[in-house]
Design an enzyme around this catalytic site. Structure first.
Site, PDB file in Angstrom:
ATOM      1  CG  ASP A 230      67.774  44.331  90.301  1.00 18.24           C
ATOM      2  OD1 ASP A 230      68.159  45.087  91.203  1.00 18.24           O
ATOM      3  OD2 ASP A 230      66.759  44.562  89.607  1.00 18.24           O
TER       4      ASP A 230
ATOM      5  CG  HIS B 172      66.371  47.867  92.688  1.00 16.50           C
ATOM      6  ND1 HIS B 172      66.530  47.126  91.542  1.00 16.50           N
ATOM      7  CD2 HIS B 172      65.621  48.935  92.352  1.00 16.50           C
ATOM      8  CE1 HIS B 172      65.897  47.733  90.553  1.00 16.50           C
ATOM      9  NE2 HIS B 172      65.341  48.833  91.014  1.00 16.50           N
TER      10      HIS B 172
ATOM     11  CB  SER C  53      63.707  49.499  88.160  1.00 12.83           C
ATOM     12  OG  SER C  53      63.499  50.095  89.371  1.00 12.83           O
TER      13      SER C  53
END
Ligand SMILES: *[C@@H]1O[C@H](CO)[C@@H](O)[C@H](O)[C@H]1NC(C)=O
Ligand SMILES: *[C@@H]1O[C@H](CO)[C@@H](O)[C@H](O)[C@H]1NC(C)=O
Ligand SMILES: *[C@@H]1O[C@H](CO)[C@@H](O)[C@H](O)[C@H]1NC(C)=O
Ligand SMILES: *[C@@H]1O[C@H](CO)[C@@H](O)[C@H](O)[C@H]1NC(C)=O
Ligand SMILES: *[C@@H]1O[C@H](CO)[C@@H](O)[C@H](O)[C@H]1NC(C)=O
Ligand SMILES: *[C@@H]1O[C@H](CO)[C@@H](O)[C@H](O)[C@H]1NC(C)=O
Length: 756
Positions: free
Chosen positions: A137, A201, A514
């Site tokens: 990620d 994120h 996601s």
């Protein structure tokens, strides 16, 4: 597509000039994928790659300049700067499976920090201190409370990874490893040159999958509440492959897989993907997850955010777990009823009461105000001033694309039906209105075109509150599987946000699949902690066969949207039966996909043979669902074989039952499976027959095995026709979000609206 038809003569000259001046000799970064390591030999990979490049480029110095990176920990391959012509020559070399340009993949999200702090589920108190989750990620913020290592001992002995400390980044006993990759070599001013997360994120996906329980925390300054990962006792290993703007390079993703598999992670979580479907061995996530599967590591990845279009799912290899996003929101719906009885469900907050009265229905394109200069192909968007009030007055107007309804109101229309990409959040309008899908819009236009006096009414809006079954959000990518139509992908869906607190309804924001992926990763980690010896296929099977059933009436795309259903990790711990599969099953599957023995030998590094040299259907893969893709007009006739392994109690008898829609005739043989030992395997066949079908988007049923010791194993069965892309209004290049009327629709010869 459109561009090609519009090329005019001067452009052709320009094009010719460009070709003559071509960039063919420009060197671009390519990934050369070479399958498994040759067994039993200790190779110096970089020297081997160097010598291959020397053969192609002619000199040692050129080879040295070209080689960017060598893989070699978990599979063989390298990254090199090559011209198109050199890349083509490398692709022909012995031992090379594929050469892939180093494209960019995108994080499967559209927003990031917005949803932090919303409570995420946890699945109980299993001991999971030894389960290591590898997160590919945008990095991590290790100082966050979710990653505090209080109470954690040293990393488990199997851990072989490292912590690439740079700047002030350090690991601890929770975040036990971290690496970063940037083959592009360029950094944005807001990027940290370390595994530190500048995007938010990666920190969020990591905390969702395996973060600590953090009570009463105002997490990153947002909503307060309890925050916890799916398996709070898990360890986290970070592989930062995504940089500023959620951009992630293919070469880096493969490098991260190469490391993560060798480092000893148990589960890999990847919330990113290609924007277009790729053949299995040109897709970095399919390649990486294949080698991970061989080492017993399950890869959990998001389905992507290219929904609501069919066949938009990315990450569809059968050896990984593909997760879609669902929502448990309230939903505002308003239905349109046509004179022929067709009912379309749209979204809108519609408080106008038409009392069921029908009004004439017209298409905006047929009501252009010509004297005001409006052309039909523009009037169809129903913008203010473009409609002729003499034609629209007292009527319901069907419009292409989402707008605020004012155009129809100004032309004295009664109501408006807009056809566009559906959103999950509803808007309100100044007149009776609803927003329907493009597909339904095509049907409504067809009704207008083929009916003498078309009429319609718009029903007063309803709130679908407290929906028991969650809904798959529109942006979540859909199956079917674009590469292998006989494998049902999406596998599962999970909530992309949870709402314990009613106030969080305000957080009605689009995030992305996601955020669903780490929920599934957390669930998979939880199962791995409970059953350390289970294979990736077993974990996936348990999650799929025990999922909550989704309401098919609320999902036109049915299993293509939600797969087996909504994840239920607590039940998945004790699934009763599993559909297991190992490498030989997948190799057989790949043979039937048309891969050759020589390719598969390179990929697997062993003497695999394609026993079935004829490409065939994927009906035999031991997969916990059944999908039959037919050509238009083909008769329904297929036999699937499956083998189940008893993981419940020693003695149990399973009885099959099923639900099948209309024309499907299904026989399960044998229909009763008695087991008298754990680990025992039983095989059954599923024979599906029925008439010829045409234009069938999806027939959806399921087979249920229930046992006398209270296990239930549910497997969906779908039959559909593969629609040709030329007939389809859908394609892969879908705008990420609604683009209003601006070019989001394309005018077809026959007046049918279509997206491109
Ligand atoms: C492998 O080969 C490269 C290039 O030929 C060399 O620089 C490197 O030292 C070698 N590594 C080992 C471990 O022998
Ligand atoms: C580490 O460095 C980053 C970037 O300079 C900074 O934002 C962050 O606060 C630092 N963290 C610690 C714990 O010092
Ligand atoms: C619907 O019925 C109500 C009550 O009978 C009436 O007041 C209203 O005007 C009607 N609306 C329309 C659009 O016919
Ligand atoms: C057409 O547009 C013109 C200019 O806006 C307006 O004055 C006229 O009333 C419109 N005609 C009709 C029939 O709606
Ligand atoms: C092909 O057949 C051989 C010999 O029967 C067997 O060992 C092998 O597992 C088979 N391969 C596959 C992919 O089924
Ligand atoms: C269905 O397929 C089987 C196996 O290919 C074949 O033997 C059978 O004749 C088919 N049945 C029909 C009705 O076409």
């Amino acid at each position: 597509m459109a561009k090609a038809t519009m090329v005019s003569i001067p452009y052709l000259f320009l094009l010719a000039a460009l070709v003559l001046n071509c960039q063919c000799h420009e060197k671009k970064v390519h990934v050369v994928y070479m399958g498994e390591h040759p067994k039993g030999e200790h190779y110096n990979y970089s020297s081997m790659h160097h010598s291959m490049l020397k053969d192609v480029l002619g000199s040692r110095s050129a080879a040295k300049e070209s080689l960017v990176y060598s893989y070699g920990k978990s599979f063989n391959g390298f990254v090199a700067k090559l011209s198109d012509e050199e890349a083509a020559r490398v692709e022909e070399m012995e031992g090379v499976v594929s050469v892939i340009p180093n494209t960019e993949l995108k994080l499967h999200t559209t927003r990031s920090w917005d949803f932090t702090g919303l409570p995420t589920p946890s699945f109980g108190g299993a001991k999971g201190g030894d389960v290591i989750i590898g997160m590919l990620d945008s990095g991590i913020w290790p100082e966050a409370k979710s990653f505090d290592d209080e109470g954690f001992g040293p990393p488990p002995a199997k851990w072989k990874g490292t912590c690439q400390s740079a700047d002030n980044f350090t690991c601890n006993n929770k975040v036990i490893g971290a690496r970063f990759y940037n083959s592009r070599g360029e950094y944005d001013s807001s990027d940290f040159k370390s595994p530190r997360d500048s995007e938010g994120h990666g920190s969020h996906t990591a905390s969702t999958a395996g973060g600590n329980v953090v009570k009463g925390a105002s997490y990153y300054g947002l909503a307060a509440g309890e925050v916890r990962g799916g398996l709070p006792s898990a360890r986290i290993a970070v592989y930062k492959v995504c940089w500023y703007g959620g951009r992630c390079n293919l070469a880096d993703i493969l490098a991260a897989f190469d490391d993560a598999i060798a480092d000893g992670v148990d589960i890999i979580s990847v919330s990113l993907g290609s924007e277009e479907p790729r053949e299995y061995f040109k897709d970095p996530i399919a390649i990486g997850s294949f080698h991970a599967m061989r080492k017993g590591i399950l890869t959990s990845n998001s389905a992507g955010n290219a929904g609501p279009f069919l066949r938009t799912v990315s990450n569809f290899s059968p050896w990984s777990l593909t997760v879609a996003a669902s929502t448990i929101d309230r939903k505002f719906v308003s239905q349109v009823v046509l004179g022929n009885g067709q009912i379309f469900t749209g979204t809108a907050i519609n408080n106008f009461v038409l009392n069921g009265t029908s009004y004439p229905l017209i298409w905006g394109g047929d009501a252009a105000n010509v004297s005001a200069g409006a052309k039909p192909d523009f009037a169809r968007f129903c913008l203010p001033g473009n409609l002729n009030s003499l034609k629209a007055e007292g009527k319901i107007v069907l419009c292409d694309g989402f707008w605020d309804g004012s155009g129809v109101l100004l032309a004295n229309g009664i109501g408006v039906v807009m056809a566009d990409i559906m959103d999950d959040y509803a808007s309100s309008f100044p007149l009776p209105a609803t927003l329907i899908s493009i597909e339904d819009g095509i049907k409504a236009l067809d009704y207008i075109r083929t009916t003498e006096n078309p009429v319609a009414t718009i029903l007063v809006g309803e709130t679908w509150k407290d929906v028991m079954a969650p809904l798959v959000v529109s942006f979540s990518s859909r199956g079917s599987n674009p590469i292998t139509p006989d494998i049902l992908k999406v596998n599962l869906c999970t909530a992309f946000r949870q709402q314990k607190d009613p106030r969080s309804v305000q957080y009605n924001i689009i995030s992305g699949t996601s955020m669903s992926c780490p929920h599934a990763t957390g669930a998979a980690a939880f199962l791995k902690a409970a059953h350390p010896t289970w294979s990736p296929a077993a974990i996936k099977s348990a999650l799929m066969t025990t999922a909550y059933v989704m309401d098919p009436r609320k999902h036109e795309d049915k299993e293509f949207a939600y797969g087996s259903g909504h994840i239920n990790p607590v039940k998945a711990v004790d699934p009763g039966l599993i559909f297991d599969a190992d490498e030989t099953d997948y190799v057989d599957f790949l043979c039937k996909q048309g891969y050759t023995t020589s390719t598969l030998r390179i990929v697997t590094g062993d003497s695999s043979v394609c026993n079935n040299t004829m490409p065939g259907k994927a009906w035999g893969l031991n997969y916990p669902s059944f999908a039959l893709a037919l050509e238009d007009g083909e008769q329904i006739n297929a036999t699937f074989t499956r083998t189940v392994t008893n993981v419940g109690s020693n003695a149990a008898t399973y009885y099959s039952s099923m639900y099948m829609p209309g024309p499907l005739k299904v026989e399960v043989e044998p229909s009763i499976l008695p087991f008298d030992a754990i680990g025992q395997k039983k095989t059954f066949t599923v024979k599906v027959s029925g008439p010829e079908i045409t234009q069938q988007p999806i027939l959806s049923g399921f087979i249920h095995w229930t046992s006398d010791d209270h296990h239930a194993v549910r497997t969906p069965l779908v039959v559909y026709t593969v629609f040709s892309s030329t007939l389809s209004p859908y394609s892969y290049s879908v705008p990420n979000k609604r683009s209003h009327f601006k070019g989001s629709s394309m005018y077809h010869k026959n007046g049918i609206l279509a997206h491109h």
